[in-house]
Write an enzyme that holds these catalytic residues in place. Structure first.
Site, short mmCIF file in Angstrom:
data_model
loop_
_atom_site.label_atom_id
_atom_site.label_comp_id
_atom_site.label_asym_id
_atom_site.label_seq_id
_atom_site.Cartn_x
_atom_site.Cartn_y
_atom_site.Cartn_z
N ASP A 73 0.83 -1.21 0.00
CA ASP A 73 0.00 0.00 0.00
C ASP A 73 0.86 1.25 0.00
O ASP A 73 2.06 1.22 0.30
CB ASP A 73 -0.96 0.01 1.19
N GLU A 127 -0.29 -0.96 5.71
CA GLU A 127 0.78 -0.60 6.64
C GLU A 127 0.80 0.89 6.93
O GLU A 127 1.25 1.31 8.00
CB GLU A 127 2.14 -1.03 6.05
N GLU A 156 11.85 -1.95 3.59
CA GLU A 156 11.51 -0.54 3.76
C GLU A 156 12.61 0.34 3.16
O GLU A 156 13.76 -0.09 3.01
CB GLU A 156 11.37 -0.23 5.26
#
Length: 353
Positions: A73, A127, A156
């Site tokens: 997302d 998230e 990330e």
């Protein structure tokens, strides 16, 4: 337009394709469908789906299992789709945070038919919004065995540098109260918005800690992120709410952090609305040390919250490592270096190949 993903194309082109499939938090179905469709035919993977989260696993009986995870997302689009390439830079919503990392993980899943360690690939939803809707949290509750492993890498954005642990985060509402009155006779009331001035003064004077935890320096922050008050244009307001966000280092528990905020705003009405624990770096774990040796570079602290925290709570040591630049996350002009994506893929292949 078709949302089919071609996992044979180069990782930069795949990133652009993934970016162009809009997947704002809560609306990830099209991208989740495309990820599942791309992974299902691969004979070396067992694929599971829970809502908009896709889990693909090798089952080779290796002595170690690693989890490679990334959320699919993004924050809301800000006029930054479709993606575009300028020189070495790919621009678009989610390029840095974290569709470049998702593309790397998908390339690994397709290419590594016999990795040196068993691998679980996790692509999950929600998230970027409140913790309770997090797809990884949902998986940990419904299918905890799918997240089991000796080590986890969150793809990330870290600009190609290992970032250890993560900060915790909490939100609290600081409420000031007054007494309504006609604004033409304001002396008959008590203005709750004016009463919020000391709250803002506390925040302006606040000096954040820079603690060193397991050799990495974290930089905390306590800031107002919203303020609201007022009834009508001719009414003295009787309530004002300042919402604050505290980003705290992993030497504090969530309870410690709440106690600190309560102490800072002693005498005010404080209500905690959301919170997630921090995670210590864990770089001394043997599997983490081996990953650090393979990837290289000097690790640093993760200045932000990530799902490293959730893996830590599950007893799985985890780090952040991805090609995106964390300083560009959530910006309208967000971009990622195509060279960094290729380099990240190369290093991960070297570690697992």
């Amino acid at each position: 337009m078709s949302t089919r993903l071609d996992l044979t194309q180069d990782v930069g082109a795949l990133t652009a394709r993934i970016v162009d499939v809009e997947s704002v938090s809560g609306d990830e179905k099209a991208l989740a469908d495309a990820v599942e469709e791309a992974l299902r035919p691969l004979p070396h993977l067992t694929v599971h789906r829970d809502g908009e989260a896709i889990v693909a696993r090798t089952e080779l009986g290796r002595g170690e299992r690693v989890v490679i995870a990334g959320h699919i997302d993004t924050v809301p689009v800000a006029g930054n789709l479709p993606s575009r390439v300028e020189g070495d830079l790919l621009y678009g919503c989610g390029t840095s945070d974290m569709k470049a990392g998702v593309a790397v993980a998908l390339k690994l899943a397709a290419a590594l038919r016999a990795p040196s360690r068993d691998v679980t690939y996790v692509f999950y939803d929600c998230e970027e919004i409140e913790a309770e809707r997090n797809g990884l949290l949902r998986l940990s509750r419904r299918h905890p065995a799918l997240l089991a492993g000796d080590f986890a890498v969150l793809m990330e954005p870290t600009d190609g540098v290992i970032e250890g642990g993560c900060q915790g985060t909490l939100r609290a509402q600081i409420t000031t109260r007054g007494k309504r009155a006609h604004s033409a006779r304001s002396w008959l009331g008590v203005n709750a918005v004016h009463a919020a001035e000391p709250v803002l003064a506390i925040l302006n004077a606040y000096r954040a800690r820079l603690p060193v935890v397991d050799g990495l320096e974290y930089h905390e922050g306590l800031n107002a992120v919203a303020i609201g008050g007022g009834v009508a244009g001719n009414v003295i307001p009787d309530e004002c709410v300042v919402t604050v966000n505290y980003r705290f280092a992993p030497d504090l528990s969530l309870e410690d952090a709440q106690a600190h905020v309560s102490e800072v705003f002693d005498g005010f009405e404080v209500r905690f609305t959301d919170g997630a624990a921090a995670a210590r770096p864990g770089l001394t774990h043997p599997v983490a040390a081996a990953f650090l040796e393979a990837v290289g570079g000097t690790p640093r602290a993760k200045l932000g919250w990530t799902d490293v925290s959730l893996f830590s709570s599950l007893g799985v040591p985890a780090v952040n490592y991805g090609p995106g630049d964390p300083n560009l996350a959530h910006q309208r002009g967000e971009y990622v270096s195509l060279e960094k994506i290729v380099d990240c893929e190369r290093r991960m292949l070297g570690w697992l190949g």
